[in-house]
Scaffold this motif. Sequence first.
Motif, short mmCIF file in Angstrom:
data_model
loop_
_atom_site.label_atom_id
_atom_site.label_comp_id
_atom_site.label_asym_id
_atom_site.label_seq_id
_atom_site.Cartn_x
_atom_site.Cartn_y
_atom_site.Cartn_z
N ILE A 1 13.87 32.33 43.57
CA ILE A 1 13.52 30.97 43.98
C ILE A 1 13.46 30.85 45.50
CG2 ILE A 1 14.25 28.56 43.91
CD1 ILE A 1 12.92 29.91 41.37
N THR A 2 14.38 31.49 46.19
CA THR A 2 14.29 31.51 47.66
C THR A 2 13.01 32.21 48.10
OG1 THR A 2 16.70 31.55 47.87
CG2 THR A 2 15.42 32.29 49.77
N ALA A 3 12.63 33.28 47.39
CA ALA A 3 11.42 34.02 47.72
C ALA A 3 10.16 33.18 47.46
CB ALA A 3 11.36 35.31 46.92
N ILE A 4 10.11 32.48 46.33
CA ILE A 4 8.97 31.63 46.02
C ILE A 4 8.87 30.50 47.03
CG2 ILE A 4 8.07 29.94 44.36
CD1 ILE A 4 7.47 32.73 43.49
N ASP A 5 10.01 29.95 47.41
CA ASP A 5 10.05 28.89 48.42
C ASP A 5 9.44 29.39 49.73
OD1 ASP A 5 11.08 26.29 49.53
OD2 ASP A 5 12.38 27.64 50.69
N ARG A 6 9.82 30.58 50.14
CA ARG A 6 9.29 31.13 51.40
C ARG A 6 7.81 31.49 51.26
NH1 ARG A 6 13.25 35.03 54.29
NH2 ARG A 6 14.22 32.99 54.57
N LEU A 7 7.44 32.00 50.10
CA LEU A 7 6.03 32.36 49.88
C LEU A 7 5.15 31.13 49.96
CD1 LEU A 7 3.94 34.56 49.06
CD2 LEU A 7 4.41 33.92 46.68
N PHE A 8 5.55 30.04 49.31
CA PHE A 8 4.78 28.80 49.37
C PHE A 8 4.63 28.34 50.82
CE2 PHE A 8 4.61 24.18 49.64
CZ PHE A 8 3.55 23.88 48.80
N LYS A 9 5.71 28.37 51.55
CA LYS A 9 5.69 27.88 52.93
C LYS A 9 4.82 28.74 53.84
CE LYS A 9 10.15 25.60 52.45
NZ LYS A 9 11.62 25.66 52.68
N CYS A 10 4.69 30.03 53.49
CA CYS A 10 3.84 30.91 54.30
C CYS A 10 2.40 30.42 54.34
CB CYS A 10 3.87 32.33 53.73
SG CYS A 10 5.36 33.27 54.15
N HIS A 11 1.91 29.82 53.26
CA HIS A 11 0.53 29.33 53.23
C HIS A 11 0.31 28.28 54.31
CE1 HIS A 11 1.00 30.99 49.12
NE2 HIS A 11 -0.30 31.25 49.21
N PHE A 12 1.31 27.45 54.55
CA PHE A 12 1.18 26.40 55.54
C PHE A 12 1.51 26.90 56.94
CE2 PHE A 12 1.61 24.33 51.53
CZ PHE A 12 0.88 23.14 51.63
N VAL A 13 2.54 27.71 57.04
CA VAL A 13 2.94 28.21 58.35
C VAL A 13 1.83 29.04 58.98
CG1 VAL A 13 4.52 29.80 59.53
CG2 VAL A 13 5.41 28.15 57.85
N PHE A 14 1.16 29.88 58.16
CA PHE A 14 0.09 30.75 58.68
C PHE A 14 -1.30 30.16 58.45
CE2 PHE A 14 3.70 33.57 57.93
CZ PHE A 14 3.79 34.20 59.17
N ASN A 15 -1.34 28.94 57.87
CA ASN A 15 -2.60 28.22 57.71
C ASN A 15 -3.61 28.99 56.87
OD1 ASN A 15 -4.44 26.12 58.04
ND2 ASN A 15 -5.27 26.97 59.95
N VAL A 16 -3.16 29.45 55.70
CA VAL A 16 -4.03 30.16 54.78
C VAL A 16 -4.02 29.48 53.42
CG1 VAL A 16 -3.83 32.39 55.90
CG2 VAL A 16 -2.20 31.79 54.11
N HIS A 17 -5.09 29.66 52.67
CA HIS A 17 -5.21 29.01 51.38
C HIS A 17 -4.52 29.82 50.31
CE1 HIS A 17 -6.75 26.05 48.69
NE2 HIS A 17 -7.58 25.55 49.58
N TYR A 18 -4.34 29.17 49.14
CA TYR A 18 -3.77 29.85 48.00
C TYR A 18 -4.77 30.81 47.38
CZ TYR A 18 -1.12 25.42 48.21
OH TYR A 18 -0.39 24.34 48.62
N SER A 19 -4.24 31.75 46.61
CA SER A 19 -5.11 32.61 45.82
C SER A 19 -5.87 31.76 44.80
CB SER A 19 -4.27 33.66 45.08
OG SER A 19 -5.04 34.30 44.09
N PRO A 20 -7.20 31.94 44.68
CA PRO A 20 -7.96 31.15 43.70
C PRO A 20 -7.42 31.27 42.28
CG PRO A 20 -9.45 32.29 45.20
CD PRO A 20 -8.07 32.81 45.48
N ALA A 21 -6.88 32.42 41.92
CA ALA A 21 -6.37 32.61 40.56
C ALA A 21 -5.14 31.76 40.29
CB ALA A 21 -6.04 34.09 40.34
N LEU A 22 -4.46 31.31 41.34
CA LEU A 22 -3.24 30.52 41.19
C LEU A 22 -3.39 29.12 41.78
CD1 LEU A 22 -0.54 33.19 42.13
CD2 LEU A 22 -1.04 32.31 39.83
N LEU A 23 -4.62 28.68 41.94
CA LEU A 23 -4.85 27.40 42.61
C LEU A 23 -4.16 26.25 41.89
CD1 LEU A 23 -6.32 26.09 44.98
CD2 LEU A 23 -8.27 25.70 43.47
N HIS A 24 -4.31 26.16 40.56
CA HIS A 24 -3.66 25.09 39.82
C HIS A 24 -2.13 25.23 39.86
CE1 HIS A 24 -7.48 24.39 37.16
NE2 HIS A 24 -7.62 23.98 38.40
#
Length: 294
Positions: A237-260
């Motif tokens: 859960i700590t890892a998922i939390d950090r992974l989610f935040k990486c998208h915003f911190v580095f200004n990148v979009h989500y993987s299309p396969a996991l968009l929903h």
Amino acid sequence: MSLPQDKKKRKRRSRQELEVAAKSAKTVVAEDEEEPITPGDQEKVDWMRYSPPTGDNQKKHRDLFIDTFSFRRKIINGSPTITDVLCQFPRLQDMPELINLEFQLLYPDQCDNFISRWGRMKEQIILAGEGNASVLVQIQKFQPDDNRDLCALTALAFALHKSVVQVRGTSTSSSRENSLLFLVQSIPEGTDVEAAAKAKKPVYQQPFLLALGPARRPVQYFAVLDKVAVPCGTSLITAIDRLFKCHFVFNVHYSPALLHFWHFIAAFIYEVLDPHTVKPIIRSFASSVRAVEL
């Protein structure tokens, strides 16, 4: 001349999400009111860049990191690659708690929502997912002593699966099982993590997790950003939390396969995305989750 694959720019944040970020951040400077870059900002960034963290200087690193927030966001919003950002701000790699700090500066009121809410919501997701035959099959594969968090994340990914995704303007199919590889990939204990990150397949362009150890009971997690492995601790859960935040911190979009999948987490757990902007399938599943009584 075209850039090599690993140097191409990753997909950027959506306009709606960037607007939310700008409103939430206390120190974000509007584009039409940008402050000039000062020598003092650059000096602070240079000190952080060329001063490896030690027990004595970590507080100074954090203080200067906060001081240079607006300066850093101007650079990152200019669409560099993640590798370029890590080169200029290497403490994001060897002091990965700064990823959480950066997200907190962007979203001061939502930063801890996932950690604080997941414990209850994971059980609701599992129970709501049991109403879907495909999800139920996956849930039943987990043993009672298996990772309950992984079970819930798997149920969520399967329930909100996108069978057809757009990649560079081309439609391609994606199975539920394959979509999970865009979230987390397992490697045996003792594997060279840096080498595994560098050897990732080109299709995995967006951030994902490497889980070190048995698939159902990993011992450590790393976020793969471009081809760089960033430590994410021993808790999924700590890892998922950090992974989610990486998208915003580095200004990148989500993987299309996991968009929903990510839109559900963004809208209904972190609350950094307006729920009315997500697809009906996401809102419908969120209603099913909320209706579950524990």
